[in-house]
Scaffold this active site. Sequence first.
Site, PDB file in Angstrom:
ATOM      1  CE  LYS A 327       2.061   9.511  -5.275  1.00 52.55           C
ATOM      2  NZ  LYS A 327       0.957   8.734  -4.679  1.00 52.55           N
ATOM      3  CG  ASP A 330      15.658   5.922   0.276  1.00 53.17           C
ATOM      4  OD1 ASP A 330      16.839   6.289   0.062  1.00 53.17           O
ATOM      5  OD2 ASP A 330      15.154   5.877   1.405  1.00 53.17           O
TER       6      ASP A 330
HETATM    7  P1  5BU Z   1      -8.620  11.354  -5.416  1.00 52.26           P
HETATM    8  O1  5BU Z   1      -9.469  10.882  -4.292  1.00 52.26           O
HETATM    9  O2  5BU Z   1      -9.240  11.085  -6.800  1.00 52.26           O
HETATM   10  O3  5BU Z   1      -8.151  12.780  -5.243  1.00 52.26           O
HETATM   11  O4  5BU Z   1      -7.309  10.404  -5.317  1.00 52.26           O
HETATM   12  C1  5BU Z   1      -6.212  10.546  -6.146  1.00 52.26           C
HETATM   13  C2  5BU Z   1      -5.250   9.415  -5.926  1.00 52.26           C
HETATM   14  O5  5BU Z   1      -4.151   9.589  -6.823  1.00 52.26           O
HETATM   15  C3  5BU Z   1      -4.649   9.347  -4.543  1.00 52.26           C
HETATM   16  O6  5BU Z   1      -4.449   7.980  -4.221  1.00 52.26           O
HETATM   17  C4  5BU Z   1      -3.320  10.017  -4.657  1.00 52.26           C
HETATM   18  O7  5BU Z   1      -2.362   9.455  -3.786  1.00 52.26           O
HETATM   19  C5  5BU Z   1      -2.933   9.742  -6.103  1.00 52.26           C
HETATM   20  N1  5BU Z   1      -2.114  10.816  -6.689  1.00 52.26           N
HETATM   21  C6  5BU Z   1      -2.591  12.095  -6.878  1.00 52.26           C
HETATM   22  O8  5BU Z   1      -3.723  12.427  -6.539  1.00 52.26           O
HETATM   23  N2  5BU Z   1      -1.793  13.030  -7.463  1.00 52.26           N
HETATM   24  C7  5BU Z   1      -0.522  12.761  -7.857  1.00 52.26           C
HETATM   25  O9  5BU Z   1       0.162  13.646  -8.384  1.00 52.26           O
HETATM   26  C8  5BU Z   1      -0.059  11.441  -7.647  1.00 52.26           C
HETATM   27  C9  5BU Z   1      -0.874  10.502  -7.090  1.00 52.26           C
HETATM   28 BR1  5BU Z   1       1.671  11.038  -8.172  1.00 52.26          BR
END
Ligand code: 5BU
Length: 494
Positions: A327, A330
């Site tokens: 992500k 900058d």
């Molecule tokens: P989860 O354990 O399934 O909730 O993980 C979701 C992953 O996706 C986690 O690594 C977040 O950093 C990533 N993510 C997210 O959940 N939502 C977003 O909007 C974004 C990334 Br961009």
Amino acid sequence: MEMERSSVDLILQLFDIGAVKFGSFKLKSGITSPVYFDLRVIISYPDILIAVCEIMWKHIESNREKFRVICGVPYTALPIATVICTTNKFPMVIRRKEAKDYGTMKIIEGVFEQGSNCLIVEDVVTSGSSVWETTVSLQDAGLTVTDAIVLLNRQQGGREMLESRGITLHSIFTLTEVVTCLNKEKKISDSMVSEVKDFIANNNTFTPNPDMDVKPRRKSKEDATAKSYRNSIPDIEQVTYESRGVLCKNEVAARIFRIIHDKQTNLCLSADVDSAVELLEIADVCGPHICILKTHIDIIDHLTPNISKALTELSKKHNFIIFEDRKFADIGSTVRQQYSAGSYSISEWADLTNAHSLPGPGVIEGLKAAVQNRKDRACLLIAEMSSKGNLADANYTKATVQMAEDHRDFVIGFISTSKVTTDPTFLHMTPGVKLQPGDGQLGQQYLTPDEVICKRKCDIIIVGRGITLAANRLQAAIEYKNAGWKAYLDRVNA
Ligand code: 5BU
């Protein structure tokens, strides 16, 4: 019209050697078909191979002046093209199927003049995607393609799809002709003929756009065909991953679509664990069931270069893409350093990364500058987020899509919770996925695989804790893989 005796004989011979089978067959797309063609066996019957080549040549002979070379679609049509070319003293080219190592390997082998017209030879056409894939490679090498000849047209939209992209498909037999002939010769029953006819009627893979000129003749550039194809698709969500991959000019995007198709998985596993040993273990155990492994490398304790090396090895072993969910957000010059330098050296081992569009296009320029002309690196833009109260509103998402369109060479899609563009070459990857929907910890919001893939028309489910916290991670990965794939099949077959 009465079929010539030689054609009837050939169909009977193909039936006798098992090149045409009836029963219940699961096709690559997941659809069950009452009829199956396996033309690979003809190489074991030289007389039949020669008969196939003769009938195909006879069909095309009057047009021979139009073509300078012939290319068979690998692999089944390679011997067919070879026999046609040697018997009739026609030059041939070969397209390599292995699309790897572009630097050292030519994709099209053989000698030809730039711009000369190449006739494509294929055994069976269903959706037309294999013929199209070969067309794209031939065009990239500087050849022109206007026609393809196929022994059997399964009548499932391939001819129409190719026509919409400027390729005329000549077929020796249609599926209807084959079953009608076999029925007349008392080889199959009336009910089997009806079953096959119903199958044809209900399994067309191509939907033309009624607003569009039905026969847009292709200009010489592939860009023009891809564009006309895009315009011809009202419902991109019903186009297969495989067909979309063929349209991608970006190598990473094409590879992702290919992996999804080959492994039949649209699952990206988010391996958010802090131990390197665990990360590698998850990658090895779940690797066969995922298309992408997503990392947050900065949460790993004691990172060493060996870990990214081991991860790369595992990605080769199990054929998945490595996506570092960094992500970036900058100014260009900073993200350039963050991407390629420091203790993480992300650009060295991650095929894919992502960036917020908030800083403006400089963030993409900075990332691109870090990897210069590397074709095996790409980026996603974050167009929407899964977390409660996030600030990505419709205008922000729209501007993000515009930014992606302006940087197609490097940006291959979006992190989003819905479909944000109809462009078939852009990927939509959705985080916040669980089999049980609802609110998660600290603002996360979960949707089901079916909601994401089938209803919201996204392409890849990103699953983290649904798998990493499961008692049996392998079993959970398989469960998510199956749920994501079922949702995809429901969508394309809707
Ligand atoms: P989860 O354990 O399934 O909730 O993980 C979701 C992953 O996706 C986690 O690594 C977040 O950093 C990533 N993510 C997210 O959940 N939502 C977003 O909007 C974004 C990334 Br961009």
